[in-house]
Structure formats: structure tokens, C-alpha cells
Design an enzyme around this catalytic site. Sequence first.
Site, short mmCIF file in Angstrom:
data_model
loop_
_atom_site.label_atom_id
_atom_site.label_comp_id
_atom_site.label_asym_id
_atom_site.label_seq_id
_atom_site.Cartn_x
_atom_site.Cartn_y
_atom_site.Cartn_z
N ALA A 164 68.40 -3.29 53.15
CA ALA A 164 69.85 -2.74 52.68
C ALA A 164 69.95 -1.49 53.76
O ALA A 164 70.96 -1.27 54.10
CB ALA A 164 69.98 -2.31 51.46
N ARG A 222 68.48 3.03 64.76
CA ARG A 222 68.15 3.09 66.03
C ARG A 222 68.10 1.94 66.81
O ARG A 222 67.67 1.76 68.00
CB ARG A 222 66.63 3.57 65.88
N LYS A 228 69.88 -5.14 61.36
CA LYS A 228 68.26 -4.93 61.97
C LYS A 228 67.41 -6.20 61.47
O LYS A 228 67.06 -6.89 62.58
CB LYS A 228 67.60 -3.65 61.29
N GLY A 255 54.16 7.37 53.61
CA GLY A 255 53.63 7.90 52.42
C GLY A 255 52.24 8.04 52.38
O GLY A 255 51.43 7.06 52.76
N GLU A 291 55.20 11.16 49.56
CA GLU A 291 56.13 10.97 50.82
C GLU A 291 55.74 12.08 51.88
O GLU A 291 55.47 13.35 51.38
CB GLU A 291 57.71 10.76 50.49
N ASN A 300 74.02 -33.35 78.92
CA ASN A 300 74.08 -33.67 77.45
C ASN A 300 75.45 -32.97 76.87
O ASN A 300 75.61 -33.46 75.71
CB ASN A 300 72.85 -33.11 76.81
N TYR A 301 76.14 -32.10 77.49
CA TYR A 301 77.14 -31.35 76.78
C TYR A 301 78.44 -31.60 77.57
O TYR A 301 78.43 -31.46 78.85
CB TYR A 301 76.61 -29.80 76.97
N ALA A 342 67.61 -41.93 94.14
CA ALA A 342 67.86 -40.62 94.17
C ALA A 342 69.47 -39.99 94.52
O ALA A 342 70.18 -40.95 94.87
CB ALA A 342 67.29 -39.86 95.45
C1 UD1 Z 1 58.63 3.77 52.60
C2 UD1 Z 1 57.85 4.37 51.66
C3 UD1 Z 1 56.46 4.94 52.39
C4 UD1 Z 1 55.83 4.00 53.11
C5 UD1 Z 1 56.97 3.26 54.23
C6 UD1 Z 1 55.96 2.12 54.85
C7 UD1 Z 1 59.38 4.93 49.71
C8 UD1 Z 1 60.06 6.09 49.29
N1 UD1 Z 1 58.49 5.38 50.73
O1 UD1 Z 1 59.01 5.01 53.46
O2 UD1 Z 1 55.64 5.43 51.06
O3 UD1 Z 1 54.80 4.43 53.79
O4 UD1 Z 1 57.96 2.95 53.54
O5 UD1 Z 1 56.79 1.62 55.78
O6 UD1 Z 1 59.65 3.85 49.41
N2 UD1 Z 1 65.75 0.25 51.80
C9 UD1 Z 1 66.85 -0.23 51.15
N3 UD1 Z 1 67.64 0.74 50.38
C10 UD1 Z 1 67.50 1.84 50.26
C11 UD1 Z 1 66.47 2.47 50.88
C12 UD1 Z 1 65.73 1.60 52.08
O7 UD1 Z 1 66.84 -1.30 51.14
O8 UD1 Z 1 68.26 2.42 49.72
C13 UD1 Z 1 65.03 -0.48 52.64
C14 UD1 Z 1 65.07 -0.25 54.13
O9 UD1 Z 1 65.93 -1.11 54.74
C15 UD1 Z 1 63.78 -0.71 54.74
C16 UD1 Z 1 62.76 -0.31 53.50
O10 UD1 Z 1 63.66 -0.30 52.26
O11 UD1 Z 1 63.44 -1.79 54.82
C17 UD1 Z 1 62.10 0.94 53.49
O12 UD1 Z 1 62.93 1.98 53.58
P1 UD1 Z 1 62.52 3.41 54.58
O13 UD1 Z 1 63.80 4.34 54.21
O14 UD1 Z 1 62.36 2.91 55.97
O15 UD1 Z 1 61.28 3.91 53.99
P2 UD1 Z 1 60.30 4.91 54.61
O16 UD1 Z 1 61.01 6.09 54.56
O17 UD1 Z 1 59.66 4.41 55.51
#
Ligand code: UD1
Length: 426
Positions: free
Chosen positions: A9, A14, A21, A142, A157, A355-356, A394
Site C-alpha cells: 500500500a 523515491r 512501485k 528494525g 524500529e 507481422n503487424y 533476395a
Molecule cells: C519494516 C519493519 C522493519 C523491517 C523492514 C524490512 C515495521 C514497523 N517495520 O520497516 O522492522 O526491518 O520493514 O524491510 O513493520 N506498508 C503498507 N501499509 C502501511 C505501511 C507500509 O502496505 O501502512 C507496506 C509498504 O508498502 C512496504 C511494507 O509495508 O511494502 C514495509 O513498509 P515500510 O514503511 O517500508 O517499512 P519499514 O519502515 O521499512
Amino acid sequence: MVKSIILAAGKGTRMKSDTPKVLHTIFDKTLVGYVIEAVNKTGLADENFVIVGHQAEKVEDYITKTYENAKCVLQSPQLGTGHAVSMALPYLNDFDGEVIILCGDTPLVTEDTLKSFIESHRNAGSYLTVMSAIFDNPTNYGRIIRNTDGSLNSIVEEKDANAEQKAVKEVNAGIYCLNWAKIKDAFGQLKSNNAQGEYYLTDIVKWANEQNLKVDAYTLKNNEEIFGINSKTHLAEATKMLNRRVVQKHLDNGVTIVDPETVWISPETEIEPDTVIYPSCYITGKNKIGKNCKIGPFAHLRGDVVLEDNVKIGNFVEVKKTTIKSNTNACHLSYLGDSEIGSGVNIGAGTITANYNPLTKVKSKTIIENEVKVGSNSVLVAPVKIEESANVAALSVVTKDIPSWSLALTRAPLKILENWVKRFKK
Ligand code: UD1
Ligand code: CA
């Protein structure tokens, strides 16, 4: 059967892209597609829940069209990883098996690792298993906090960690396996009183410990597998990592790859031993390449290509959705698309399958039977069939079927030249 929850989500700011993404691709397959397929390939899981938020419609549209056993669940607003997982609760009310949780932006995770992760969870009799990894530089992850006896205590974290915790090099890889019926109650009790004001999924470790439910950590062997993508640089790096893995597999299987650094091969390409891949080839999509073939240098196989044994695809030859039988050569400067090509065929330099049709937007098939010789710079305008042992001279433009053993000669008429001369005279 196991169910998976895949978190996707997040915004992916970036990436600086209009594309969500997780819909970015490596070898024409989306990042989230790799994750779903890794789960499916374990053979242990039967259903995937993808949590979507940013550009949810685009992601959902793609997922439902592509994966029969995947369902999207909307998380809006996004209040953290724990909140994200809780969105799946209504769909898993009565579910009593294991749930694995993964991220949609870590395409390099393998089915072998997921299998051994789930097995380890089962063998340990654990209710909650967290995948961990050891990093020299653990920044941003984390941290895994263990008790003095080595058992898992909690995950802290980076933003909430004290100096001592920050020094820990064992990190949370972001992949979890949980006995759903027991652990799901945690999601109603998560709090957001932390540095980021989010509902952390990682807090379920502490919760399970408080409930005296056995928790365990499984340490990942190859850190590449949890490489997460947050930028176009990461995407390029992940593509390279995956490619290196695929190239190595083929080298181990007896394929000769002259320069592994410049050859790109998609994971869904099968190649039999003693085939030689020369430098600077790009092979994407699903392909099957036989024994003793020679590919490249500078060849482009675009997917759905089947080459039988002893086929030569030379420099600046592009092949797409085409089957080529044994002992056929297309050595120079050709485009072969939507075609069926027999064995013992010679495709002369510069041959193009047209082909197209851009007016009707229809793609049509070219059929070239065994032992056909196509002369240089010929254009085969599909749909068209060149029957067995026919010769195309040819520079021919072939617009109708050529019977077997005949000679087709349809060179550009001299009239065109006359017209040009007339124009110059005016
Ligand atoms: C998270 C972990 C961290 C771990 C790391 C590994 C938590 C609190 N922390 O941190 O311990 O080392 O992943 O990569 O879980 N996402 C949602 N909804 C949200 C928030 C995030 O779907 O509300 C999804 C993001 O799109 C992403 C994934 O969850 O794919 C991880 O979220 P992100 O915010 O990147 O977590 P980190 O801070 O990296
Ligand atoms: Ca975060």
C-alpha cells in the site's frame, strides 16, 4: 493450506514515477508478481491477499487480471504495517492455518527460502516466526532483540531504538509466519505510541511473548533475497542481482556464456547444455532454448521463443513469439515475430516478418516450412506461408503464400525508380 498477506500500500515516492512501485518490472514481470509467484511456487499456499493503497485501482486491476489466487484489499489511509495486515482480518475470520506476511517490493525472495522458513516454523512448534538477517550496516531496519538465552524478545524500529539496540546487526527481514487463529487477536491491540505514530506489525512479537505463545526467528542465508526496492537505482541493482543468479544457474547447467557481465537472461528462460550465448544478448520473458544453439552476440529474444537444437540466432536478430525447429539459421539483422519456422531453414540477412498491420492493428502469423531459403532483405508480409523447400529470392516482398519447391521473386519493381527519375526531371 497457507495464505499470504503481501504489503503493497506504500507510496514509493523515491521511484519518482507515475507507475505504482510494485508494478515496476524486472524482465517484464512486476515486483509484486515475483513475490506472488514465489509464494505460489512453494506449493504450500493457496491464496494471496495483496494490501493496496496508493494507486490501488491500477494495482488491483493488474493483480486480478494476472493472478487467479490473489485478491486485493484496500488500506486507506495507511497507518502502518500492523494496520495494513489488519485489513485482511475480515477475509480470514474463520481461517485456522498459517499466514505468511511479505512485502510487495522484495522481488528476490525465493520459493526455496519461503519453504524452508515455513518448515522451520512448523518444526519449532512456533506460533510466530520472524525472518531475520545479519547486516554489517543494519541502518533503517528494525533490530531483533534477543533475551540472554537467545530467544526472541521483540523487534525495535530504528527510530525507536536506543544506542545499544542500534548496535545490533541482526535485523527484521520483514517476512513473518504466524498461526493465524492464535496471533490474529494481536491486531486489535496494537498501539501507535511510537516515534512514527504508526501501528507496527513488529509489535506482534512482544504481544505473542506476553501471551506465552512460542516465538522464533529464522535467519536468512542470502541477504539479497530481502533486497527491497525504493528507487530506480535499487531496481537496477535488483535486476542485476537476479540476472547474476540466473546466469550462474545456466553456467552450472552447462550453458556457455562467454561474458556473464553483458548477457541478460530472464528467470523463465530454459536453456539446454552446450548452447553458447555470446556477449551483449538480452533474453526476456518465457523462452525455451535447446542444445547446441548459438545466440548472439547482440541478439534480442523477447519472450515466447522456442528454439530447438542447433539453431543459430546471430547479431542484431530480434525474435518474439516464434518457434524455430532444429538446424535453422538466422544469422544477421532480422526480425522474426509471431512465426513458426521449420528445420533446416536459412533466414537471409535482413529478413523481416512484417507481422503487424498498423491500420487494422492486427498481428498475423508467418509460417516457414522445413528447408526453406529466404534471401537477404526479404519482407514476409503476414499472414503468409512459405511451403517446404521453397526459395525466396533476395529483396522479395512476399504478400502471398509460396508453394513448396518454387522460387519466389517479387523484387521492388523498376517503376519506382522511373517515378523517381521523373520527379527529378521536373
Ligand atoms: C519494516 C519493519 C522493519 C523491517 C523492514 C524490512 C515495521 C514497523 N517495520 O520497516 O522492522 O526491518 O520493514 O524491510 O513493520 N506498508 C503498507 N501499509 C502501511 C505501511 C507500509 O502496505 O501502512 C507496506 C509498504 O508498502 C512496504 C511494507 O509495508 O511494502 C514495509 O513498509 P515500510 O514503511 O517500508 O517499512 P519499514 O519502515 O521499512
Ligand atoms: Ca516506515
